[in-house]
Design a protein around this motif. Sequence first.
Motif, PDB file in Angstrom:
ATOM      1  N   SER A 153       0.828  -1.209   0.000  1.00  0.00           N
ATOM      2  CA  SER A 153       0.000   0.000   0.000  1.00  0.00           C
ATOM      3  C   SER A 153       0.861   1.257   0.000  1.00  0.00           C
ATOM      4  N   ASP A 154       0.207   2.377  -0.268  1.00  0.00           N
ATOM      5  CA  ASP A 154       0.897   3.670  -0.250  1.00  0.00           C
ATOM      6  C   ASP A 154       0.848   4.329   1.115  1.00  0.00           C
ATOM      7  N   SER A 155      -0.177   4.012   1.901  1.00  0.00           N
ATOM      8  CA  SER A 155      -0.329   4.637   3.209  1.00  0.00           C
ATOM      9  C   SER A 155      -1.236   3.787   4.085  1.00  0.00           C
ATOM     10  N   VAL A 156      -1.217   4.094   5.363  1.00  0.00           N
ATOM     11  CA  VAL A 156      -2.087   3.438   6.341  1.00  0.00           C
ATOM     12  C   VAL A 156      -2.784   4.531   7.134  1.00  0.00           C
ATOM     13  N   GLU A 157      -4.100   4.389   7.288  1.00  0.00           N
ATOM     14  CA  GLU A 157      -4.848   5.333   8.108  1.00  0.00           C
ATOM     15  C   GLU A 157      -5.401   4.587   9.318  1.00  0.00           C
ATOM     16  N   LEU A 158      -5.020   5.041  10.485  1.00  0.00           N
ATOM     17  CA  LEU A 158      -5.472   4.453  11.745  1.00  0.00           C
ATOM     18  C   LEU A 158      -6.692   5.228  12.232  1.00  0.00           C
ATOM     19  N   LYS A 159      -7.793   4.514  12.503  1.00  0.00           N
ATOM     20  CA  LYS A 159      -9.052   5.167  12.810  1.00  0.00           C
ATOM     21  C   LYS A 159      -9.639   4.677  14.135  1.00  0.00           C
ATOM     22  N   LEU A 160     -10.421   5.556  14.742  1.00  0.00           N
ATOM     23  CA  LEU A 160     -11.089   5.215  15.996  1.00  0.00           C
ATOM     24  C   LEU A 160     -12.361   6.041  16.095  1.00  0.00           C
ATOM     25  N   THR A 161     -13.509   5.394  16.297  1.00  0.00           N
ATOM     26  CA  THR A 161     -14.732   6.145  16.540  1.00  0.00           C
ATOM     27  C   THR A 161     -14.925   6.329  18.038  1.00  0.00           C
ATOM     28  N   ILE A 162     -15.431   7.508  18.389  1.00  0.00           N
ATOM     29  CA  ILE A 162     -15.555   7.911  19.788  1.00  0.00           C
ATOM     30  C   ILE A 162     -17.027   7.889  20.188  1.00  0.00           C
ATOM     31  N   PRO A 163     -17.391   7.187  21.271  1.00  0.00           N
ATOM     32  CA  PRO A 163     -18.793   7.145  21.697  1.00  0.00           C
ATOM     33  C   PRO A 163     -19.260   8.514  22.188  1.00  0.00           C
ATOM     34  N   GLU A 164     -20.554   8.732  22.112  1.00  0.00           N
ATOM     35  CA  GLU A 164     -21.116  10.028  22.481  1.00  0.00           C
ATOM     36  C   GLU A 164     -20.750  10.424  23.903  1.00  0.00           C
ATOM     37  N   THR A 165     -20.715   9.454  24.803  1.00  0.00           N
ATOM     38  CA  THR A 165     -20.443   9.756  26.209  1.00  0.00           C
ATOM     39  C   THR A 165     -19.007  10.229  26.442  1.00  0.00           C
ATOM     40  N   ALA A 166     -18.118   9.991  25.481  1.00  0.00           N
ATOM     41  CA  ALA A 166     -16.707  10.342  25.676  1.00  0.00           C
ATOM     42  C   ALA A 166     -16.256  11.524  24.805  1.00  0.00           C
ATOM     43  N   ARG A 167     -17.164  12.112  24.051  1.00  0.00           N
ATOM     44  CA  ARG A 167     -16.735  13.120  23.071  1.00  0.00           C
ATOM     45  C   ARG A 167     -16.248  14.417  23.710  1.00  0.00           C
ATOM     46  N   ILE A 177     -21.629  10.236  14.070  1.00  0.00           N
ATOM     47  CA  ILE A 177     -20.406   9.455  14.231  1.00  0.00           C
ATOM     48  C   ILE A 177     -19.256  10.441  14.347  1.00  0.00           C
ATOM     49  N   VAL A 178     -18.446  10.273  15.371  1.00  0.00           N
ATOM     50  CA  VAL A 178     -17.228  11.057  15.533  1.00  0.00           C
ATOM     51  C   VAL A 178     -16.046  10.108  15.381  1.00  0.00           C
ATOM     52  N   GLU A 179     -15.158  10.449  14.464  1.00  0.00           N
ATOM     53  CA  GLU A 179     -14.012   9.590  14.179  1.00  0.00           C
ATOM     54  C   GLU A 179     -12.708  10.380  14.308  1.00  0.00           C
ATOM     55  N   LEU A 180     -11.733   9.765  14.969  1.00  0.00           N
ATOM     56  CA  LEU A 180     -10.371  10.284  14.993  1.00  0.00           C
ATOM     57  C   LEU A 180      -9.518   9.431  14.076  1.00  0.00           C
ATOM     58  N   SER A 181      -8.558  10.058  13.411  1.00  0.00           N
ATOM     59  CA  SER A 181      -7.670   9.291  12.542  1.00  0.00           C
ATOM     60  C   SER A 181      -6.311   9.960  12.460  1.00  0.00           C
ATOM     61  N   THR A 182      -5.319   9.162  12.118  1.00  0.00           N
ATOM     62  CA  THR A 182      -3.994   9.680  11.822  1.00  0.00           C
ATOM     63  C   THR A 182      -3.375   8.775  10.770  1.00  0.00           C
ATOM     64  N   LYS A 183      -2.551   9.349   9.909  1.00  0.00           N
ATOM     65  CA  LYS A 183      -1.963   8.586   8.814  1.00  0.00           C
ATOM     66  C   LYS A 183      -0.514   8.249   9.102  1.00  0.00           C
ATOM     67  N   ALA A 184      -0.075   7.147   8.492  1.00  0.00           N
ATOM     68  CA  ALA A 184       1.303   6.701   8.675  1.00  0.00           C
ATOM     69  C   ALA A 184       1.772   6.008   7.405  1.00  0.00           C
ATOM     70  N   ALA A 185       3.077   6.021   7.199  1.00  0.00           N
ATOM     71  CA  ALA A 185       3.658   5.212   6.130  1.00  0.00           C
ATOM     72  C   ALA A 185       3.537   3.749   6.532  1.00  0.00           C
ATOM     73  N   PRO A 186       3.424   2.838   5.551  1.00  0.00           N
ATOM     74  CA  PRO A 186       3.234   1.423   5.890  1.00  0.00           C
ATOM     75  C   PRO A 186       4.278   0.870   6.854  1.00  0.00           C
ATOM     76  N   SER A 212     -12.522   1.443  23.960  1.00  0.00           N
ATOM     77  CA  SER A 212     -13.209   0.152  23.976  1.00  0.00           C
ATOM     78  C   SER A 212     -14.576   0.172  23.299  1.00  0.00           C
ATOM     79  N   ALA A 213     -14.988   1.331  22.786  1.00  0.00           N
ATOM     80  CA  ALA A 213     -16.329   1.443  22.227  1.00  0.00           C
ATOM     81  C   ALA A 213     -16.476   0.651  20.929  1.00  0.00           C
ATOM     82  N   GLU A 214     -17.698   0.251  20.634  1.00  0.00           N
ATOM     83  CA  GLU A 214     -17.981  -0.416  19.356  1.00  0.00           C
ATOM     84  C   GLU A 214     -17.673   0.533  18.212  1.00  0.00           C
ATOM     85  N   GLN A 215     -16.991   0.016  17.200  1.00  0.00           N
ATOM     86  CA  GLN A 215     -16.569   0.849  16.078  1.00  0.00           C
ATOM     87  C   GLN A 215     -17.654   0.921  15.003  1.00  0.00           C
ATOM     88  N   GLN A 216     -17.766   2.082  14.368  1.00  0.00           N
ATOM     89  CA  GLN A 216     -18.728   2.312  13.304  1.00  0.00           C
ATOM     90  C   GLN A 216     -17.995   2.816  12.064  1.00  0.00           C
TER      91      GLN A 216
END
Length: 254
Positions: free
Chosen positions: A22-36, A202-211, A233-237
Amino acid sequence: MSGLASMPGEELQRLLDLMKGSDSVELKLTIPETARAKTSAALGVDPLDAQMRQVFFFDTPDLALNGAGVVVRARRRQGEDGDTVIKLRPVVPEDLPADLRRSPDFNVEVDAMPGGYVCSASLKGVASNQQIRETAGGSRPIRKLFSKQQRAFFAEHAPEGLELDALSVLGPIPVFKLKVRPEGFARKVVGELWLYPDASQIVELSTKAAPGEAFQVAVEARAFLESRGVDLSAEQQTKTKTALEFFSETARAG
């Protein structure tokens, strides 16, 4: 943004093989409403820094494209030109044509989140916000939003006989996006808030990295977020899946 290293060995090897190609990797995490609110404060987010966007998808009411692994999207962006993409997923990088891999508009990326990952290939284009608005309103053919190369990519992977102009407009989804460099973390973090017509979010955090550095970045991101009390630990969407399913139901009902 975590959980990569805890995968079973066979699954981990598949992920490593995908990342190598791949050219890149994106690391993602969705944040539950209670933690936003807590997450926003921990990252030092200023809501006034957000850019407003409108995201439109194009598919059939029964999501025939999505079923074939094809995503067609246009995005209006506040203060700058809009963009378009024809995306294919999942893909195996070494199976993709060499001429596409050389295109500056083509990108192969692994999206990884707690509990899963997918490798996708995206062919990107540019369209004005006005052009996208006209297309969404029905006064401009859908095919004219996309480049010749994008149309060819679509034709190669879409279900046989399905044309761009036959697709339905699914959307828009209002999106607020902002970028921040949190104190204590060396990388840029992107936050997106997607607002759905039924008032869900849906609230999502992400950051990119080289493979080659994705695992190290995942470890660093996890340590940083946990140190700030962010719930991992929240369920991901997934943003796209949620949007397509919502508008598909609406389109079929109409």
